[in-house]
Design a protein around this motif. Structure first.
Motif, PDB file in Angstrom:
ATOM      1  N   LYS A  14     -11.284  14.030  -2.960  1.00  0.00           N
ATOM      2  CA  LYS A  14     -11.280  15.835  -2.552  1.00  0.00           C
ATOM      3  C   LYS A  14      -9.925  15.909  -2.583  1.00  0.00           C
ATOM      4  O   LYS A  14      -9.583  17.051  -1.583  1.00  0.00           O
ATOM      5  N   GLY A  15      -9.125  15.226  -2.627  1.00  0.00           N
ATOM      6  CA  GLY A  15      -7.411  15.613  -2.114  1.00  0.00           C
ATOM      7  C   GLY A  15      -6.667  15.286  -1.108  1.00  0.00           C
ATOM      8  O   GLY A  15      -5.685  15.423  -0.575  1.00  0.00           O
ATOM      9  N   LEU A  16      -7.458  14.306  -0.214  1.00  0.00           N
ATOM     10  CA  LEU A  16      -7.205  14.245   0.966  1.00  0.00           C
ATOM     11  C   LEU A  16      -5.986  12.737   1.035  1.00  0.00           C
ATOM     12  O   LEU A  16      -5.542  12.736   1.913  1.00  0.00           O
ATOM     13  N   GLY A  17      -6.003  12.410  -0.337  1.00  0.00           N
ATOM     14  CA  GLY A  17      -4.584  11.485  -0.520  1.00  0.00           C
ATOM     15  C   GLY A  17      -4.386   9.653  -0.317  1.00  0.00           C
ATOM     16  O   GLY A  17      -5.866   9.508   0.320  1.00  0.00           O
ATOM     17  N   LYS A  18      -3.359   9.276  -0.310  1.00  0.00           N
ATOM     18  CA  LYS A  18      -3.825   7.784  -0.271  1.00  0.00           C
ATOM     19  C   LYS A  18      -3.655   7.370   1.031  1.00  0.00           C
ATOM     20  O   LYS A  18      -2.540   7.647   1.800  1.00  0.00           O
ATOM     21  N   THR A  19      -4.294   6.609   1.340  1.00  0.00           N
ATOM     22  CA  THR A  19      -4.538   5.608   2.469  1.00  0.00           C
ATOM     23  C   THR A  19      -4.797   4.153   2.212  1.00  0.00           C
ATOM     24  O   THR A  19      -4.916   3.147   1.646  1.00  0.00           O
ATOM     25  N   PRO A  20      -3.271   3.881   3.146  1.00  0.00           N
ATOM     26  CA  PRO A  20      -3.231   2.544   2.875  1.00  0.00           C
ATOM     27  C   PRO A  20      -3.932   1.230   3.518  1.00  0.00           C
ATOM     28  O   PRO A  20      -3.907   2.035   4.568  1.00  0.00           O
ATOM     29  N   ILE A  21      -5.145   0.675   2.441  1.00  0.00           N
ATOM     30  CA  ILE A  21      -5.589  -0.503   4.019  1.00  0.00           C
ATOM     31  C   ILE A  21      -5.731  -2.002   3.697  1.00  0.00           C
ATOM     32  O   ILE A  21      -4.954  -2.912   2.629  1.00  0.00           O
ATOM     33  N   MET A  22      -5.364  -2.501   4.572  1.00  0.00           N
ATOM     34  CA  MET A  22      -4.796  -3.912   4.512  1.00  0.00           C
ATOM     35  C   MET A  22      -5.697  -4.789   5.751  1.00  0.00           C
ATOM     36  O   MET A  22      -6.022  -4.618   6.591  1.00  0.00           O
ATOM     37  N   PRO A  23      -5.576  -6.553   5.431  1.00  0.00           N
ATOM     38  CA  PRO A  23      -6.383  -6.904   6.267  1.00  0.00           C
ATOM     39  C   PRO A  23      -6.275  -6.784   7.678  1.00  0.00           C
ATOM     40  O   PRO A  23      -4.851  -6.809   8.014  1.00  0.00           O
ATOM     41  N   ASN A  24      -6.319  -7.079   8.395  1.00  0.00           N
ATOM     42  CA  ASN A  24      -6.284  -6.527  10.018  1.00  0.00           C
ATOM     43  C   ASN A  24      -5.491  -8.197  10.745  1.00  0.00           C
ATOM     44  O   ASN A  24      -5.685  -8.857  10.680  1.00  0.00           O
ATOM     45  N   TYR A  25      -3.954  -8.147  10.925  1.00  0.00           N
ATOM     46  CA  TYR A  25      -3.164  -9.534  11.476  1.00  0.00           C
ATOM     47  C   TYR A  25      -3.653  -9.144  13.098  1.00  0.00           C
ATOM     48  O   TYR A  25      -2.933  -9.911  13.645  1.00  0.00           O
ATOM     49  N   ILE A  26      -3.149  -8.136  13.601  1.00  0.00           N
ATOM     50  CA  ILE A  26      -3.619  -7.602  15.065  1.00  0.00           C
ATOM     51  C   ILE A  26      -4.514  -8.034  15.751  1.00  0.00           C
ATOM     52  O   ILE A  26      -5.658  -7.352  14.764  1.00  0.00           O
ATOM     53  N   LEU A  27      -4.890  -8.608  16.278  1.00  0.00           N
ATOM     54  CA  LEU A  27      -5.621  -9.044  17.767  1.00  0.00           C
ATOM     55  C   LEU A  27      -5.787  -7.830  19.172  1.00  0.00           C
ATOM     56  O   LEU A  27      -7.024  -7.774  19.160  1.00  0.00           O
ATOM     57  N   TYR A  28      -4.875  -7.742  19.080  1.00  0.00           N
ATOM     58  CA  TYR A  28      -5.242  -7.094  20.563  1.00  0.00           C
ATOM     59  C   TYR A  28      -3.559  -6.905  20.481  1.00  0.00           C
ATOM     60  O   TYR A  28      -2.924  -7.278  20.560  1.00  0.00           O
ATOM     61  N   LEU A  29      -3.841  -5.278  21.802  1.00  0.00           N
ATOM     62  CA  LEU A  29      -2.490  -4.524  21.270  1.00  0.00           C
ATOM     63  C   LEU A  29      -2.597  -3.974  22.982  1.00  0.00           C
ATOM     64  O   LEU A  29      -3.218  -3.091  23.352  1.00  0.00           O
TER      65      LEU A  29
END
Length: 409
Positions: free
Chosen positions: A370-385
Protein backbone atom coordinates in the motif's frame (compact mmCIF):
# COMPACT_ATOMS: atom_id res chain seq x y z
CA UNK A 1 55.96 -17.38 -5.15
CA UNK A 2 56.56 -18.92 -1.75
CA UNK A 3 54.50 -18.06 1.35
CA UNK A 4 54.68 -19.13 4.97
CA UNK A 5 52.70 -22.16 6.07
CA UNK A 6 50.15 -19.97 7.85
CA UNK A 7 49.60 -17.78 4.78
CA UNK A 8 49.20 -20.81 2.52
CA UNK A 9 46.63 -22.28 4.89
CA UNK A 10 44.75 -18.98 4.83
CA UNK A 11 44.76 -18.92 1.01
CA UNK A 12 43.54 -22.51 0.91
CA UNK A 13 40.63 -21.68 3.23
CA UNK A 14 39.70 -18.79 0.94
CA UNK A 15 39.76 -21.03 -2.12
CA UNK A 16 37.46 -23.49 -0.36
CA UNK A 17 34.95 -20.69 0.34
CA UNK A 18 34.13 -20.47 -3.38
CA UNK A 19 35.02 -24.01 -4.49
CA UNK A 20 31.34 -24.97 -4.70
CA UNK A 21 30.61 -22.03 -7.00
CA UNK A 22 33.73 -22.57 -9.10
CA UNK A 23 32.69 -26.18 -9.68
CA UNK A 24 29.22 -25.23 -10.96
CA UNK A 25 29.47 -21.80 -12.59
CA UNK A 26 30.42 -23.33 -15.95
CA UNK A 27 26.99 -24.98 -16.11
CA UNK A 28 25.17 -21.65 -15.62
CA UNK A 29 25.55 -20.27 -19.12
CA UNK A 30 25.24 -16.68 -20.18
CA UNK A 31 23.70 -15.90 -23.55
CA UNK A 32 27.22 -15.17 -24.79
CA UNK A 33 28.45 -18.59 -23.69
CA UNK A 34 25.46 -20.39 -25.23
CA UNK A 35 25.12 -18.15 -28.27
CA UNK A 36 25.40 -21.00 -30.78
CA UNK A 37 22.06 -22.35 -29.59
CA UNK A 38 20.51 -18.88 -29.52
CA UNK A 39 21.76 -18.20 -33.06
CA UNK A 40 20.09 -21.43 -34.22
CA UNK A 41 16.79 -20.32 -32.69
CA UNK A 42 17.21 -16.93 -34.34
CA UNK A 43 17.51 -18.62 -37.76
CA UNK A 44 14.27 -20.51 -37.12
CA UNK A 45 12.51 -17.25 -36.26
CA UNK A 46 13.86 -15.46 -39.32
CA UNK A 47 12.70 -18.32 -41.52
CA UNK A 48 9.25 -18.39 -39.93
CA UNK A 49 8.82 -14.63 -40.33
CA UNK A 50 10.48 -14.55 -43.77
CA UNK A 51 12.83 -11.85 -42.49
CA UNK A 52 16.40 -10.71 -43.04
CA UNK A 53 19.25 -9.91 -40.67
CA UNK A 54 18.60 -6.24 -41.39
CA UNK A 55 14.98 -6.68 -40.31
CA UNK A 56 16.08 -8.41 -37.11
CA UNK A 57 18.40 -5.56 -36.15
CA UNK A 58 15.60 -2.98 -36.47
CA UNK A 59 13.68 -2.52 -33.22
CA UNK A 60 10.65 -1.28 -35.14
CA UNK A 61 10.52 -4.60 -36.99
CA UNK A 62 10.94 -6.41 -33.68
CA UNK A 63 7.97 -4.54 -32.23
CA UNK A 64 5.82 -5.08 -35.30
CA UNK A 65 6.56 -8.81 -35.21
CA UNK A 66 6.15 -9.53 -31.52
CA UNK A 67 4.54 -12.90 -30.88
CA UNK A 68 1.20 -12.10 -29.22
CA UNK A 69 -0.55 -15.47 -29.20
CA UNK A 70 0.26 -19.18 -29.34
CA UNK A 71 0.33 -18.96 -33.15
CA UNK A 72 3.82 -19.66 -34.37
CA UNK A 73 5.33 -20.41 -30.96
CA UNK A 74 5.24 -24.15 -31.48
CA UNK A 75 7.29 -23.60 -34.64
CA UNK A 76 10.08 -22.11 -32.54
CA UNK A 77 9.94 -23.83 -29.15
CA UNK A 78 8.59 -27.17 -27.96
CA UNK A 79 5.03 -26.67 -26.70
CA UNK A 80 2.70 -29.52 -25.70
CA UNK A 81 -0.89 -29.07 -26.88
CA UNK A 82 -2.10 -28.46 -23.33
CA UNK A 83 0.35 -25.55 -22.99
CA UNK A 84 -1.01 -23.98 -26.17
CA UNK A 85 -4.46 -24.06 -24.62
CA UNK A 86 -3.20 -22.43 -21.44
CA UNK A 87 -1.35 -19.72 -23.38
CA UNK A 88 -4.56 -18.79 -25.16
CA UNK A 89 -6.57 -18.85 -21.92
CA UNK A 90 -4.07 -16.63 -20.08
CA UNK A 91 -3.63 -14.28 -23.06
CA UNK A 92 -7.36 -13.60 -22.97
CA UNK A 93 -6.97 -12.37 -19.38
CA UNK A 94 -3.48 -10.87 -19.25
CA UNK A 95 -1.86 -9.45 -22.35
CA UNK A 96 0.97 -11.44 -23.92
CA UNK A 97 3.74 -10.22 -26.24
CA UNK A 98 7.35 -11.24 -26.72
CA UNK A 99 9.89 -9.83 -29.17
CA UNK A 100 11.44 -12.23 -31.71
CA UNK A 101 14.81 -11.42 -30.14
CA UNK A 102 13.79 -12.42 -26.61
CA UNK A 103 12.00 -15.49 -27.93
CA UNK A 104 15.31 -16.64 -29.45
CA UNK A 105 16.81 -16.84 -25.95
CA UNK A 106 14.45 -19.64 -24.88
CA UNK A 107 16.20 -23.00 -24.71
CA UNK A 108 13.77 -25.37 -26.48
CA UNK A 109 15.46 -28.37 -24.86
CA UNK A 110 14.81 -27.13 -21.33
CA UNK A 111 11.14 -27.26 -20.25
CA UNK A 112 12.10 -25.25 -17.13
CA UNK A 113 13.99 -22.60 -19.12
CA UNK A 114 14.14 -19.40 -17.02
CA UNK A 115 13.61 -17.27 -20.13
CA UNK A 116 10.50 -19.23 -21.06
CA UNK A 117 9.10 -18.78 -17.56
CA UNK A 118 9.46 -14.99 -17.86
CA UNK A 119 8.08 -14.71 -21.38
CA UNK A 120 5.46 -17.39 -22.08
CA UNK A 121 2.09 -17.54 -20.26
CA UNK A 122 1.49 -20.59 -18.08
CA UNK A 123 -1.50 -22.18 -16.40
CA UNK A 124 -0.34 -20.85 -13.01
CA UNK A 125 -1.32 -17.33 -14.06
CA UNK A 126 -4.96 -18.32 -13.80
CA UNK A 127 -4.50 -18.51 -10.02
CA UNK A 128 -6.16 -15.41 -8.56
CA UNK A 129 -4.04 -15.12 -5.42
CA UNK A 130 -2.75 -11.60 -4.77
CA UNK A 131 -3.91 -8.16 -5.89
CA UNK A 132 -3.67 -6.24 -9.14
CA UNK A 133 -2.17 -3.21 -7.37
CA UNK A 134 -0.55 -4.44 -4.13
CA UNK A 135 1.67 -1.34 -3.93
CA UNK A 136 -1.36 0.97 -4.22
CA UNK A 137 0.20 3.05 -6.99
CA UNK A 138 -3.23 4.50 -7.60
CA UNK A 139 -3.43 5.64 -3.99
CA UNK A 140 -0.04 7.38 -4.17
CA UNK A 141 -0.71 9.07 -7.50
CA UNK A 142 -0.73 12.86 -7.38
CA UNK A 143 -1.52 12.95 -11.09
CA UNK A 144 -2.79 10.40 -13.57
CA UNK A 145 0.77 9.49 -14.63
CA UNK A 146 2.74 10.47 -11.48
CA UNK A 147 3.47 8.20 -8.54
CA UNK A 148 5.07 9.93 -5.54
CA UNK A 149 6.08 8.09 -2.38
CA UNK A 150 9.21 9.93 -1.28
CA UNK A 151 10.03 13.54 -0.37
CA UNK A 152 12.44 14.44 -3.18
CA UNK A 153 11.61 12.19 -6.14
CA UNK A 154 8.78 10.82 -8.21
CA UNK A 155 7.89 8.58 -11.14
CA UNK A 156 6.35 9.69 -14.43
CA UNK A 157 4.75 6.83 -16.39
CA UNK A 158 4.75 7.76 -20.08
CA UNK A 159 3.57 4.57 -21.82
CA UNK A 160 2.18 1.07 -21.36
CA UNK A 161 4.36 -0.31 -24.19
CA UNK A 162 7.08 -2.94 -23.65
CA UNK A 163 9.23 -5.03 -25.96
CA UNK A 164 8.05 -8.03 -23.94
CA UNK A 165 5.31 -8.22 -21.32
CA UNK A 166 6.94 -10.01 -18.40
CA UNK A 167 4.72 -12.65 -16.86
CA UNK A 168 5.47 -11.29 -13.36
CA UNK A 169 4.81 -7.63 -14.23
CA UNK A 170 3.75 -5.45 -11.31
CA UNK A 171 1.78 -3.16 -13.66
CA UNK A 172 -0.08 -5.75 -15.67
CA UNK A 173 -3.27 -3.92 -14.73
CA UNK A 174 -2.10 -0.98 -16.90
CA UNK A 175 -1.05 -2.93 -19.99
CA UNK A 176 -4.51 -2.97 -21.54
CA UNK A 177 -5.18 -4.47 -24.95
CA UNK A 178 -3.41 -1.92 -27.15
CA UNK A 179 -0.13 -0.03 -27.06
CA UNK A 180 -0.52 3.55 -25.90
CA UNK A 181 1.79 6.52 -25.51
CA UNK A 182 0.64 9.14 -23.01
CA UNK A 183 -0.35 12.35 -24.84
CA UNK A 184 2.25 15.11 -24.65
CA UNK A 185 -0.29 17.40 -22.97
CA UNK A 186 -0.55 15.03 -19.98
CA UNK A 187 3.22 14.69 -19.77
CA UNK A 188 3.47 18.47 -19.83
CA UNK A 189 1.10 18.66 -16.88
CA UNK A 190 3.30 16.19 -14.99
CA UNK A 191 6.40 18.24 -15.78
CA UNK A 192 4.66 21.35 -14.52
CA UNK A 193 4.01 19.54 -11.24
CA UNK A 194 7.75 18.93 -10.97
CA UNK A 195 8.42 22.59 -11.76
CA UNK A 196 6.04 23.76 -9.05
CA UNK A 197 7.49 21.51 -6.34
CA UNK A 198 11.04 22.65 -5.72
CA UNK A 199 11.94 19.74 -3.45
CA UNK A 200 11.80 17.33 -6.41
CA UNK A 201 15.42 16.76 -7.42
CA UNK A 202 15.16 13.28 -9.01
CA UNK A 203 12.72 12.26 -11.75
CA UNK A 204 12.30 8.66 -12.95
CA UNK A 205 10.69 8.22 -16.38
CA UNK A 206 9.16 4.78 -16.75
CA UNK A 207 6.12 2.97 -18.09
CA UNK A 208 5.69 0.30 -19.45
CA UNK A 209 9.15 0.87 -20.83
CA UNK A 210 10.45 4.42 -21.00
CA UNK A 211 12.47 3.75 -24.16
CA UNK A 212 9.39 2.60 -26.07
CA UNK A 213 8.43 6.18 -26.85
CA UNK A 214 9.96 8.02 -29.79
CA UNK A 215 13.39 9.65 -29.76
CA UNK A 216 11.67 12.97 -30.33
CA UNK A 217 9.48 12.61 -27.26
CA UNK A 218 12.44 11.50 -25.14
CA UNK A 219 14.43 14.55 -26.18
CA UNK A 220 11.49 16.87 -25.53
CA UNK A 221 11.02 15.44 -22.01
CA UNK A 222 14.73 15.72 -21.25
CA UNK A 223 14.87 19.30 -22.49
CA UNK A 224 11.83 20.30 -20.45
CA UNK A 225 13.07 18.63 -17.25
CA UNK A 226 16.63 19.88 -17.65
CA UNK A 227 15.26 23.44 -17.82
CA UNK A 228 13.99 23.08 -14.23
CA UNK A 229 16.80 24.28 -11.94
CA UNK A 230 16.00 22.01 -8.99
CA UNK A 231 15.94 18.78 -11.06
CA UNK A 232 19.39 17.33 -10.46
CA UNK A 233 19.16 13.88 -12.03
CA UNK A 234 16.91 12.19 -14.57
CA UNK A 235 16.51 8.43 -14.64
CA UNK A 236 14.99 6.05 -17.18
CA UNK A 237 13.58 2.64 -16.33
CA UNK A 238 13.95 0.34 -19.32
CA UNK A 239 14.21 -3.38 -19.95
CA UNK A 240 15.03 -2.84 -23.63
CA UNK A 241 18.75 -3.66 -23.13
CA UNK A 242 17.48 -7.11 -22.07
CA UNK A 243 14.38 -7.79 -24.18
CA UNK A 244 14.91 -5.49 -27.17
CA UNK A 245 18.56 -4.35 -27.31
CA UNK A 246 18.09 -3.16 -30.89
CA UNK A 247 16.27 -0.15 -29.40
CA UNK A 248 19.55 1.24 -28.05
CA UNK A 249 20.53 3.13 -31.19
CA UNK A 250 23.22 5.71 -31.79
CA UNK A 251 20.57 8.39 -32.16
CA UNK A 252 18.97 7.54 -28.81
CA UNK A 253 22.34 7.47 -27.06
CA UNK A 254 23.36 10.80 -28.62
CA UNK A 255 20.15 12.35 -27.28
CA UNK A 256 20.59 10.99 -23.76
CA UNK A 257 24.18 12.17 -23.35
CA UNK A 258 23.22 15.77 -24.17
CA UNK A 259 21.28 16.06 -20.91
CA UNK A 260 23.57 14.62 -18.24
CA UNK A 261 23.38 13.55 -15.50
CA UNK A 262 21.16 10.82 -16.94
CA UNK A 263 20.95 7.34 -15.40
CA UNK A 264 19.42 4.12 -16.75
CA UNK A 265 18.17 1.27 -14.58
CA UNK A 266 17.56 -1.95 -16.46
CA UNK A 267 16.34 -5.40 -15.51
CA UNK A 268 18.41 -8.54 -16.11
CA UNK A 269 17.05 -11.53 -14.19
CA UNK A 270 19.22 -14.38 -15.45
CA UNK A 271 22.71 -14.84 -16.93
CA UNK A 272 21.21 -16.20 -20.18
CA UNK A 273 19.91 -12.68 -20.88
CA UNK A 274 23.51 -11.44 -21.21
CA UNK A 275 24.00 -11.87 -24.97
CA UNK A 276 26.30 -10.15 -27.47
CA UNK A 277 23.39 -7.86 -28.39
CA UNK A 278 22.66 -6.97 -24.77
CA UNK A 279 26.36 -6.38 -24.15
CA UNK A 280 26.58 -4.03 -27.13
CA UNK A 281 23.50 -2.07 -25.97
CA UNK A 282 24.84 -1.63 -22.43
CA UNK A 283 28.29 -0.66 -23.63
CA UNK A 284 26.85 1.97 -25.98
CA UNK A 285 25.08 3.55 -23.02
CA UNK A 286 28.11 3.27 -20.75
CA UNK A 287 30.41 4.74 -23.41
CA UNK A 288 28.09 7.77 -23.46
CA UNK A 289 28.74 8.30 -19.75
CA UNK A 290 25.38 6.90 -18.63
CA UNK A 291 25.62 4.92 -15.37
CA UNK A 292 23.72 1.63 -15.57
CA UNK A 293 22.07 -0.14 -12.65
CA UNK A 294 20.30 -3.48 -12.57
CA UNK A 295 17.07 -4.19 -10.72
CA UNK A 296 16.65 -7.96 -10.52
CA UNK A 297 13.36 -9.41 -9.31
CA UNK A 298 13.78 -12.56 -7.23
CA UNK A 299 11.66 -15.16 -9.02
CA UNK A 300 10.93 -18.77 -8.16
CA UNK A 301 12.30 -21.07 -10.87
CA UNK A 302 14.22 -18.25 -12.54
CA UNK A 303 16.89 -16.97 -10.18
CA UNK A 304 16.16 -18.07 -6.60
CA UNK A 305 19.53 -19.77 -6.56
CA UNK A 306 22.64 -18.28 -4.96
CA UNK A 307 24.96 -19.41 -7.73
CA UNK A 308 22.70 -18.11 -10.52
CA UNK A 309 22.59 -14.70 -8.84
CA UNK A 310 26.36 -14.66 -8.29
CA UNK A 311 27.03 -15.52 -11.93
CA UNK A 312 24.51 -12.91 -13.08
CA UNK A 313 25.95 -10.13 -10.95
CA UNK A 314 29.56 -10.89 -11.81
CA UNK A 315 28.80 -11.01 -15.52
CA UNK A 316 26.76 -7.79 -15.35
CA UNK A 317 29.87 -6.00 -14.13
CA UNK A 318 31.75 -7.19 -17.22
CA UNK A 319 29.25 -5.30 -19.38
CA UNK A 320 29.41 -2.29 -17.04
CA UNK A 321 26.06 -2.74 -15.32
CA UNK A 322 26.09 -2.33 -11.52
CA UNK A 323 23.80 -4.71 -9.59
CA UNK A 324 21.60 -2.17 -7.79
CA UNK A 325 18.56 -3.89 -6.30
CA UNK A 326 17.20 -7.36 -5.77
CA UNK A 327 13.46 -6.91 -5.42
CA UNK A 328 11.45 -9.38 -3.41
CA UNK A 329 8.52 -10.36 -5.68
CA UNK A 330 5.33 -8.38 -5.23
CA UNK A 331 2.09 -10.22 -4.59
CA UNK A 332 0.54 -9.31 -7.94
CA UNK A 333 -2.50 -11.31 -8.98
CA UNK A 334 -1.64 -14.18 -11.32
CA UNK A 335 2.04 -14.31 -10.34
CA UNK A 336 1.97 -16.51 -7.23
CA UNK A 337 4.06 -19.23 -8.93
CA UNK A 338 6.99 -16.76 -8.90
CA UNK A 339 6.78 -15.94 -5.19
CA UNK A 340 9.59 -16.94 -2.83
CA UNK A 341 10.14 -16.74 0.90
CA UNK A 342 12.20 -13.90 2.37
CA UNK A 343 14.60 -16.49 3.79
CA UNK A 344 15.62 -17.41 0.23
CA UNK A 345 16.59 -13.84 -0.52
CA UNK A 346 18.53 -13.54 2.72
CA UNK A 347 20.40 -16.76 1.95
CA UNK A 348 21.40 -15.34 -1.44
CA UNK A 349 22.61 -12.10 0.14
CA UNK A 350 24.58 -14.06 2.74
CA UNK A 351 26.21 -16.12 -0.02
CA UNK A 352 27.41 -13.03 -1.87
CA UNK A 353 29.10 -11.13 0.96
CA UNK A 354 32.83 -11.89 1.05
CA UNK A 355 32.61 -14.36 -1.84
CA UNK A 356 32.44 -11.76 -4.57
CA UNK A 357 33.35 -8.10 -4.88
CA UNK A 358 31.21 -5.47 -3.20
CA UNK A 359 30.36 -4.09 -6.63
CA UNK A 360 28.49 -7.34 -7.32
CA UNK A 361 26.34 -7.08 -4.17
CA UNK A 362 23.03 -5.25 -4.61
CA UNK A 363 20.57 -4.16 -1.92
CA UNK A 364 17.79 -6.64 -1.18
CA UNK A 365 14.51 -4.73 -1.11
CA UNK A 366 11.00 -5.56 -0.02
CA UNK A 367 8.30 -3.09 -0.98
CA UNK A 368 5.99 -2.15 1.83
CA UNK A 369 2.37 -2.83 0.84
CA UNK A 370 0.00 0.00 0.00
CA UNK A 371 2.74 2.43 -0.92
CA UNK A 372 4.89 2.18 2.23
CA UNK A 373 8.01 2.20 0.06
CA UNK A 374 11.24 0.30 -0.42
CA UNK A 375 12.67 -1.28 2.72
CA UNK A 376 16.14 -2.88 2.70
CA UNK A 377 16.62 -6.23 4.39
CA UNK A 378 19.92 -7.99 4.92
CA UNK A 379 21.55 -10.71 7.01
CA UNK A 380 22.25 -9.61 10.55
CA UNK A 381 25.98 -9.15 11.13
CA UNK A 382 25.73 -7.09 14.32
CA UNK A 383 25.31 -9.25 17.42
CA UNK A 384 25.48 -6.66 20.19
CA UNK A 385 25.60 -2.87 20.35
CA UNK A 386 26.61 -1.50 23.73
CA UNK A 387 27.73 1.82 25.11
CA UNK A 388 31.44 1.01 24.82
CA UNK A 389 31.64 -2.00 22.53
CA UNK A 390 29.92 -3.57 19.55
CA UNK A 391 30.06 -7.26 18.63
CA UNK A 392 29.81 -8.66 15.12
CA UNK A 393 30.20 -11.76 13.02
CA UNK A 394 32.00 -11.53 9.68
CA UNK A 395 31.01 -13.14 6.36
CA UNK A 396 32.65 -16.43 7.49
CA UNK A 397 30.81 -16.43 10.82
CA UNK A 398 33.85 -15.40 12.84
CA UNK A 399 33.22 -13.28 15.96
CA UNK A 400 34.90 -9.93 16.63
CA UNK A 401 34.43 -6.80 18.74
CA UNK A 402 35.21 -3.13 18.13
CA UNK A 403 35.34 -0.16 20.48
CA UNK A 404 32.26 2.01 20.30
CA UNK A 405 33.15 5.56 21.23
CA UNK A 406 33.44 9.01 19.70
CA UNK A 407 35.82 11.92 20.23
CA UNK A 408 33.00 13.58 22.16
CA UNK A 409 33.20 10.91 24.89
Amino acid sequence: MEYSKGVNERFERLRKEIADYESIKGTILTGIEDYEKIAYQKKKILKYLNATEEDYNDYRWQMKNRFTSSKGLSEIINLPDKDIGYINAVASKYRFAVSPYYLSLIDPENPACPIKKQAIPSAEELNDMGELDPMDEKGTAVHEIITRRYPDRLIIKVTNVCGMFCRFCQRRRLIGETDKIVPRSKIQTAIEYVRENREIRDVLITGGDAFMVSDELIEWMLKELRAIPHVEIIRFGSRTPVTLPQRITKNLVDILKKYHPVFVNTHFNHPREITPEAKKACEMLADAGIPLGNQMVLLNGVNNDKFVVRKLNQQLLTIRVKPYYIFHPKTVKGTSHFWVKIEEGLEIMESLRGRTSGLAIPTYIINGPKGLGKTPIMPNYILYLGKDKAAFRNWQGEFFEVENYSSGG
